[in-house]
Write a protein that holds these residues in place. Structure first.
Motif, PDB file in Angstrom:
ATOM      1  N   HIS A   1      28.812 -22.751   4.908  1.00  0.00           N
ATOM      2  CA  HIS A   1      28.276 -21.455   4.499  1.00  0.00           C
ATOM      3  C   HIS A   1      27.156 -21.074   5.459  1.00  0.00           C
ATOM      4  CE1 HIS A   1      24.522 -23.170   2.877  1.00  0.00           C
ATOM      5  NE2 HIS A   1      25.279 -24.196   2.514  1.00  0.00           N
TER       6      HIS A   1
ATOM      7  N   TYR B   1      41.247 -21.499   5.827  1.00  0.00           N
ATOM      8  CA  TYR B   1      40.310 -20.515   5.324  1.00  0.00           C
ATOM      9  C   TYR B   1      40.934 -19.115   5.361  1.00  0.00           C
ATOM     10  CZ  TYR B   1      36.951 -24.244   6.394  1.00  0.00           C
ATOM     11  OH  TYR B   1      36.290 -25.455   6.463  1.00  0.00           O
TER      12      TYR B   1
ATOM     13  N   ILE C   1      34.573  -9.209   0.029  1.00  0.00           N
ATOM     14  CA  ILE C   1      34.038 -10.454  -0.526  1.00  0.00           C
ATOM     15  C   ILE C   1      34.715 -10.793  -1.851  1.00  0.00           C
ATOM     16  CG2 ILE C   1      31.954 -11.556  -1.460  1.00  0.00           C
ATOM     17  CD1 ILE C   1      30.368  -9.772   0.583  1.00  0.00           C
TER      18      ILE C   1
ATOM     19  N   SER D   1      37.716 -13.805   0.391  1.00  0.00           N
ATOM     20  CA  SER D   1      37.643 -14.230   1.795  1.00  0.00           C
ATOM     21  C   SER D   1      36.570 -15.306   1.961  1.00  0.00           C
ATOM     22  CB  SER D   1      37.318 -13.037   2.696  1.00  0.00           C
ATOM     23  OG  SER D   1      38.379 -12.106   2.698  1.00  0.00           O
ATOM     24  N   ASP D   2      36.899 -16.354   2.711  1.00  0.00           N
ATOM     25  CA  ASP D   2      35.948 -17.448   2.949  1.00  0.00           C
ATOM     26  C   ASP D   2      35.025 -17.140   4.117  1.00  0.00           C
ATOM     27  OD1 ASP D   2      37.210 -19.233   0.984  1.00  0.00           O
ATOM     28  OD2 ASP D   2      38.857 -19.286   2.420  1.00  0.00           O
ATOM     29  N   ILE D   3      35.601 -16.483   5.143  1.00  0.00           N
ATOM     30  CA  ILE D   3      34.866 -16.179   6.376  1.00  0.00           C
ATOM     31  C   ILE D   3      35.039 -14.697   6.681  1.00  0.00           C
ATOM     32  CG2 ILE D   3      34.654 -16.709   8.834  1.00  0.00           C
ATOM     33  CD1 ILE D   3      36.029 -19.428   8.150  1.00  0.00           C
ATOM     34  N   ILE D   4      33.922 -14.011   6.920  1.00  0.00           N
ATOM     35  CA  ILE D   4      33.978 -12.566   7.153  1.00  0.00           C
ATOM     36  C   ILE D   4      33.188 -12.209   8.409  1.00  0.00           C
ATOM     37  CG2 ILE D   4      33.500 -10.278   6.194  1.00  0.00           C
ATOM     38  CD1 ILE D   4      33.510 -11.650   3.402  1.00  0.00           C
TER      39      ILE D   4
ATOM     40  N   ALA E   1      26.143 -12.765   0.207  1.00  0.00           N
ATOM     41  CA  ALA E   1      27.416 -13.475   0.341  1.00  0.00           C
ATOM     42  C   ALA E   1      27.222 -14.832   1.013  1.00  0.00           C
ATOM     43  CB  ALA E   1      28.407 -12.629   1.141  1.00  0.00           C
TER      44      ALA E   1
ATOM     45  N   GLU F   1      25.779 -17.278  -1.325  1.00  0.00           N
ATOM     46  CA  GLU F   1      26.711 -17.719  -2.362  1.00  0.00           C
ATOM     47  C   GLU F   1      27.819 -18.625  -1.837  1.00  0.00           C
ATOM     48  OE1 GLU F   1      28.073 -14.099  -4.104  1.00  0.00           O
ATOM     49  OE2 GLU F   1      26.115 -13.599  -4.985  1.00  0.00           O
TER      50      GLU F   1
ATOM     51  N   LYS G   1      29.614 -18.148   1.358  1.00  0.00           N
ATOM     52  CA  LYS G   1      30.524 -17.590   2.353  1.00  0.00           C
ATOM     53  C   LYS G   1      29.989 -17.873   3.760  1.00  0.00           C
ATOM     54  CE  LYS G   1      32.999 -15.421  -0.829  1.00  0.00           C
ATOM     55  NZ  LYS G   1      34.383 -15.811  -1.145  1.00  0.00           N
TER      56      LYS G   1
ATOM     57  N   ILE H   1      29.435 -15.944   7.146  1.00  0.00           N
ATOM     58  CA  ILE H   1      29.375 -14.564   7.620  1.00  0.00           C
ATOM     59  C   ILE H   1      28.968 -14.521   9.091  1.00  0.00           C
ATOM     60  CG2 ILE H   1      28.366 -12.279   7.248  1.00  0.00           C
ATOM     61  CD1 ILE H   1      29.875 -13.215   4.801  1.00  0.00           C
TER      62      ILE H   1
END
Length: 231
Positions: free
Chosen positions: A14, A43, A82, A86-89, A106, A109, A111, A113
């Motif tokens: 994360h 992912y 989100i 999605s795990d990776i943005i 995000a 929490e 994720k 990013i």
């Protein structure tokens, strides 16, 4: 060393990484490369973009179009991505506080990013991030690192010319003279007996061929985060 730091991001569980640079310096290409560094079969990887630069295989690219204006905002579009799990943005543009705060929450929490910010240096990108989020402690806590970059033309290997650098100029940039006895510049134009220019067959007389990217990479460990919060 920088490459090792960037490759280590694939092991992140994360956090938020800032990809920065001036306009037209290849920031989007770097953003795509970092996203592709993660396994899309382990992912769920997504992007939020206003104008995609290219199609990325196995990555869901979400476009914020002009037709969305009035119905939703860039930040709300990010929030909906989100919520899809999605795990990776990758956020290709962050210019408003609302989007920054959604991305920050995000990352907090769980994720991963990646967010693109226009800035001239890693330090300036971090400062801009603080301004957008509005809370220095929260903004620092989620950041795992920052990169800043410049695109540079590469000298043609066939016609580049060596020269002895000016010692005063080297001293100005804190470069020891014995470490740079020879530098190179693009080749000067040559003419044949009839006065016509002889073009290098490799670069066609341009003096440069291809480009490379120069990076500044800053990794924020716990010690550095503490120092930043206290600054």
């Amino acid at each position: 060393d920088q490459n090792a730091h960037l490759n280590a991001l694939r092991e992140s569980k994360h956090g938020l990484f800032i990809v920065s640079g001036p306009k037209k310096s290849g920031v989007t290409t770097t953003l795509y490369a970092l996203l592709k560094n993660h396994d899309p079969f382990l992912y769920t990887v997504s992007t939020l973009e206003k104008q995609p630069s290219a199609e990325i295989a196995n990555i869901t690219q979400n476009i914020f179009a002009l037709s969305d204006t009035g119905i939703t905002t860039y930040a709300k579009k990010l929030q909906s991505i989100i919520r899809t799990g999605s795990d990776i943005i990758g956020v290709a543009e962050c210019t408003d506080a609302e989007t920054a705060k959604v991305a920050c929450a995000a990352a907090k929490e769980g994720k991963i990013i990646y967010i693109a910010i226009e800035a001239d240096s890693a330090v300036k990108a971090l400062g801009k991030w603080f301004e957008l989020v509005g809370d220095k402690n929260t903004a620092t806590e989620v950041v795992s690192g920052i990169s800043n970059q410049r695109l540079m033309r590469k000298l043609c290997e066939k016609c580049k010319q060596a020269y002895e650098p000016n010692a005063e100029l080297l001293r100005k940039f804190n470069i020891p003279a014995d470490k740079a006895k020879v530098l190179y510049r693009h080749g000067e134009a040559q003419n044949d007996k009839k006065g016509k220019p002889i073009l290098c067959p490799n670069c066609q007389g341009a003096g440069f061929i291809g480009r490379m990217c120069v990076f500044e990479v800053m990794t924020l460990n716990e010690e550095l985060k503490t120092a930043v919060k206290q600054a």
